[in-house]
Design a protein around this motif. Structure first.
Motif, PDB file in Angstrom:
ATOM      1  N   ALA A 275       0.825  -1.207   0.000  1.00  0.00           N
ATOM      2  CA  ALA A 275       0.000   0.000   0.000  1.00  0.00           C
ATOM      3  C   ALA A 275       0.864   1.264   0.000  1.00  0.00           C
ATOM      4  O   ALA A 275       0.426   2.310  -0.479  1.00  0.00           O
ATOM      5  N   ARG A 276       2.077   1.169   0.536  1.00  0.00           N
ATOM      6  CA  ARG A 276       3.001   2.313   0.537  1.00  0.00           C
ATOM      7  C   ARG A 276       3.904   2.325  -0.683  1.00  0.00           C
ATOM      8  O   ARG A 276       4.784   3.185  -0.800  1.00  0.00           O
ATOM      9  N   GLY A 277       3.727   1.344  -1.587  1.00  0.00           N
ATOM     10  CA  GLY A 277       4.542   1.304  -2.788  1.00  0.00           C
ATOM     11  C   GLY A 277       5.915   0.706  -2.592  1.00  0.00           C
ATOM     12  O   GLY A 277       6.806   0.915  -3.426  1.00  0.00           O
ATOM     13  N   VAL A 278       6.104  -0.044  -1.509  1.00  0.00           N
ATOM     14  CA  VAL A 278       7.396  -0.674  -1.232  1.00  0.00           C
ATOM     15  C   VAL A 278       7.415  -2.064  -1.852  1.00  0.00           C
ATOM     16  O   VAL A 278       6.535  -2.885  -1.580  1.00  0.00           O
ATOM     17  N   SER A 279       8.414  -2.342  -2.666  1.00  0.00           N
ATOM     18  CA  SER A 279       8.535  -3.645  -3.300  1.00  0.00           C
ATOM     19  C   SER A 279       8.950  -4.689  -2.275  1.00  0.00           C
ATOM     20  O   SER A 279       9.918  -4.494  -1.525  1.00  0.00           O
ATOM     21  N   CYS A 280       8.221  -5.808  -2.224  1.00  0.00           N
ATOM     22  CA  CYS A 280       8.554  -6.847  -1.251  1.00  0.00           C
ATOM     23  C   CYS A 280       8.231  -8.218  -1.812  1.00  0.00           C
ATOM     24  O   CYS A 280       7.444  -8.365  -2.749  1.00  0.00           O
ATOM     25  N   ILE A 281       8.878  -9.212  -1.228  1.00  0.00           N
ATOM     26  CA  ILE A 281       8.581 -10.616  -1.484  1.00  0.00           C
ATOM     27  C   ILE A 281       8.188 -11.245  -0.153  1.00  0.00           C
ATOM     28  O   ILE A 281       8.856 -11.042   0.860  1.00  0.00           O
ATOM     29  N   LEU A 282       7.087 -12.007  -0.169  1.00  0.00           N
ATOM     30  CA  LEU A 282       6.667 -12.762   1.011  1.00  0.00           C
ATOM     31  C   LEU A 282       6.999 -14.225   0.760  1.00  0.00           C
ATOM     32  O   LEU A 282       6.492 -14.831  -0.183  1.00  0.00           O
ATOM     33  N   ALA A 283       7.876 -14.792   1.600  1.00  0.00           N
ATOM     34  CA  ALA A 283       8.306 -16.184   1.455  1.00  0.00           C
ATOM     35  C   ALA A 283       7.731 -17.024   2.581  1.00  0.00           C
ATOM     36  O   ALA A 283       7.922 -16.703   3.757  1.00  0.00           O
ATOM     37  N   GLU A 284       7.048 -18.097   2.218  1.00  0.00           N
ATOM     38  CA  GLU A 284       6.400 -18.980   3.184  1.00  0.00           C
ATOM     39  C   GLU A 284       6.846 -20.427   2.942  1.00  0.00           C
ATOM     40  O   GLU A 284       6.832 -20.903   1.800  1.00  0.00           O
ATOM     41  N   SER A 285       7.251 -21.120   4.000  1.00  0.00           N
ATOM     42  CA  SER A 285       7.745 -22.494   3.867  1.00  0.00           C
ATOM     43  C   SER A 285       6.657 -23.470   3.430  1.00  0.00           C
ATOM     44  O   SER A 285       6.930 -24.446   2.726  1.00  0.00           O
ATOM     45  N   ARG A 286       5.433 -23.222   3.838  1.00  0.00           N
ATOM     46  CA  ARG A 286       4.343 -24.135   3.497  1.00  0.00           C
ATOM     47  C   ARG A 286       3.840 -23.870   2.078  1.00  0.00           C
ATOM     48  O   ARG A 286       4.210 -22.886   1.445  1.00  0.00           O
ATOM     49  N   SER A 287       2.942 -24.750   1.629  1.00  0.00           N
ATOM     50  CA  SER A 287       2.328 -24.560   0.313  1.00  0.00           C
ATOM     51  C   SER A 287       1.111 -23.661   0.390  1.00  0.00           C
ATOM     52  O   SER A 287       0.507 -23.331  -0.637  1.00  0.00           O
ATOM     53  N   THR A 288       0.723 -23.246   1.605  1.00  0.00           N
ATOM     54  CA  THR A 288      -0.414 -22.359   1.820  1.00  0.00           C
ATOM     55  C   THR A 288      -0.044 -21.293   2.841  1.00  0.00           C
ATOM     56  O   THR A 288       0.882 -21.471   3.641  1.00  0.00           O
ATOM     57  N   LEU A 289      -0.783 -20.207   2.835  1.00  0.00           N
ATOM     58  CA  LEU A 289      -0.590 -19.149   3.809  1.00  0.00           C
ATOM     59  C   LEU A 289      -1.387 -19.452   5.083  1.00  0.00           C
ATOM     60  O   LEU A 289      -2.296 -20.260   5.079  1.00  0.00           O
ATOM     61  N   GLY A 290      -1.020 -18.766   6.154  1.00  0.00           N
ATOM     62  CA  GLY A 290      -1.783 -18.876   7.382  1.00  0.00           C
ATOM     63  C   GLY A 290      -0.951 -19.220   8.599  1.00  0.00           C
ATOM     64  O   GLY A 290      -1.307 -18.852   9.714  1.00  0.00           O
ATOM     65  N   GLY A 291       0.152 -19.963   8.418  1.00  0.00           N
ATOM     66  CA  GLY A 291       0.951 -20.351   9.576  1.00  0.00           C
ATOM     67  C   GLY A 291       0.142 -21.194  10.538  1.00  0.00           C
ATOM     68  O   GLY A 291      -0.388 -22.248  10.181  1.00  0.00           O
ATOM     69  N   ARG A 292       0.003 -20.714  11.771  1.00  0.00           N
ATOM     70  CA  ARG A 292      -0.767 -21.460  12.776  1.00  0.00           C
ATOM     71  C   ARG A 292      -2.269 -21.270  12.625  1.00  0.00           C
ATOM     72  O   ARG A 292      -3.050 -21.910  13.329  1.00  0.00           O
ATOM     73  N   VAL A 293      -2.697 -20.416  11.720  1.00  0.00           N
ATOM     74  CA  VAL A 293      -4.123 -20.319  11.384  1.00  0.00           C
ATOM     75  C   VAL A 293      -4.429 -21.440  10.400  1.00  0.00           C
ATOM     76  O   VAL A 293      -3.906 -21.466   9.287  1.00  0.00           O
ATOM     77  N   ARG A 294      -5.248 -22.375  10.827  1.00  0.00           N
ATOM     78  CA  ARG A 294      -5.560 -23.530   9.985  1.00  0.00           C
ATOM     79  C   ARG A 294      -7.035 -23.855  10.132  1.00  0.00           C
ATOM     80  O   ARG A 294      -7.480 -24.322  11.185  1.00  0.00           O
ATOM     81  N   THR A 295      -7.796 -23.597   9.086  1.00  0.00           N
ATOM     82  CA  THR A 295      -9.221 -23.914   9.072  1.00  0.00           C
ATOM     83  C   THR A 295      -9.447 -25.075   8.127  1.00  0.00           C
ATOM     84  O   THR A 295      -9.129 -24.984   6.935  1.00  0.00           O
ATOM     85  N   GLU A 296      -9.978 -26.159   8.657  1.00  0.00           N
ATOM     86  CA  GLU A 296     -10.288 -27.324   7.834  1.00  0.00           C
ATOM     87  C   GLU A 296     -11.758 -27.266   7.470  1.00  0.00           C
ATOM     88  O   GLU A 296     -12.624 -27.070   8.328  1.00  0.00           O
TER      89      GLU A 296
END
Length: 362
Positions: A29-50
């Motif tokens: 939103a501020r126009g800063v270039s970034c990469i988000l790297a996540e070890s899993r194949s999905t986002l959420g970390g400890r948030v897990r909804t089945e």
């Protein structure tokens, strides 16, 4: 294949939980270039909804509640039109003593808490809509960070590398200390502090049982239970808001070593306890899901085997000085000054990291 980002990428965010995803959106939103790297194949970390075959049946195997005193998460939910509903509390709680005998009490333990319709993952999915796919690396397990003349070189398990100006680490500090190497090595006071930060809920496990209806309510029970017998020590109603299905969830009261030793019989023991607490029908769930966070190397280390009995005092780590000064930033819910460990803490940490990065650019 992932598009290789250009060399103008300013920030690498490591960890695709609530903090990392929110921070990536704030930077974009501020126009800063970034990469988000996540070890899993999905986002959420400890948030897990089945999610189950019934459209509205779901189970939060990680965090499930938000609270009226948590302004950031409530504001986001309103902004993104994600409705909440109050935790069910009408009816009696079941108490089970160490011998397995049960009694009922006119009380509820989670009055005032709120749940998100459709599960906590809906918040993560909404935040992820702020990101472009080319700036998201999944299955990207960070192995090494190296200071360079230009900033930082990040090396991943699959052989990818990325050169950036700054890195924000939102992964639990103990996991970082166990899985990522640094060149030069981090200062000893900082590394020791990382090892001393308990990862919230890392020693715990959770079970969720799905039924056709929340039948226990008809019997005057609210789904709450406290047990000194186990294997579950604390239970709650996890049914969807429209009661199109029924659900109960429980936190295991037994430590990780016990759970590992009983892995082959764990589901049977949970079913037997559910029947003892809520009647025979409770021992025959349509689906029974168990997640043991202590067995997840992206969440827990051996130091987290012991379940937390009280809430730790979380807060920032010592600054990364020397060559790491101004190019490495630690964030995440365990480092939040308030509400550490909770979703609110993750959002607080993301805002603090965004503000610090903005200050560094001035």
């Amino acid at each position: 294949m992932h598009d290789r980002p250009d060399m103008m990428t300013s920030v690498l965010i490591v960890g695709g939980g609530v903090c990392g995803v929110r921070l990536a959106g704030l930077l974009r939103a501020r126009g800063v270039s970034c990469i988000l790297a996540e070890s899993r194949s999905t986002l959420g970390g400890r948030v897990r909804t089945e999610r189950y075959e019934t459209p509205s049946a779901y189970a939060d195997l990680g965090p499930a509640w938000v609270w009226p005193h948590q302004p950031r998460v409530l504001s986001l939910l309103r902004e993104r039109s994600l409705p909440t509903f109050e935790q069910h509390t009408a009816g009696q709680l079941v108490f089970q003593d160490e011998h397995g005998a049960t009694r009922r009490f006119d009380m509820a333990t989670m009055g005032g808490s709120l749940r998100i319709q459709g599960g906590m993952l809906r918040l993560v999915e909404s935040l992820a809509e702020d990101l472009e796919a080319k700036h998201l690396w999944l299955d990207a397990h960070l192995q090494r960070l190296e200071c360079t003349d230009a900033g930082v070189r990040a090396s991943f398990r699959d052989g990818r590398t990325l050169d950036v100006a700054q890195v924000v680490l939102t992964v639990p500090p103990r996991v970082l200390a166990a899985t990522v190497s640094f060149e030069p090595e981090l200062p000893s006071p900082l590394r020791n502090a990382m090892l001393g930060v308990p990862t919230w809920m890392a020693g715990h496990a959770k079970a969720v049982a799905i039924y056709d209806t929340p039948f226990w309510r008809e019997g005057g029970l609210n789904g709450d239970a406290v047990s000194h017998c186990g294997p579950l020590g604390e239970l709650h109603d996890a049914s969807p808001h429209d009661t199109s299905a029924g659900a109960l969830f429980g936190f295991f009261g037994k430590p990780a070593a016990w759970r590992r030793a009983h892995a082959a019989t764990l589901q049977d023991e949970v079913r037997a306890q559910l029947a003892a607490l809520f009647g025979d029908a409770a021992g025959r769930p349509r689906t029974l899901s168990i997640v043991d966070w202590a067995q997840d190397p992206l969440v827990a280390t051996p130091a987290d085997d012991a379940m937390l009995r009280e809430h730790p005092r979380y807060g920032p780590l010592p600054p990364a000085d020397g060559r790491w000064s101004n190019i490495l930033l630690f964030s995440g819910t365990e480092l939040a000054p308030t509400e550490g460990g909770y979703i609110e803490g993750a959002l607080t940490a993301a805002e603090r990291a965004d503000n610090e990065l903005a200050e560094r650019r001035r």
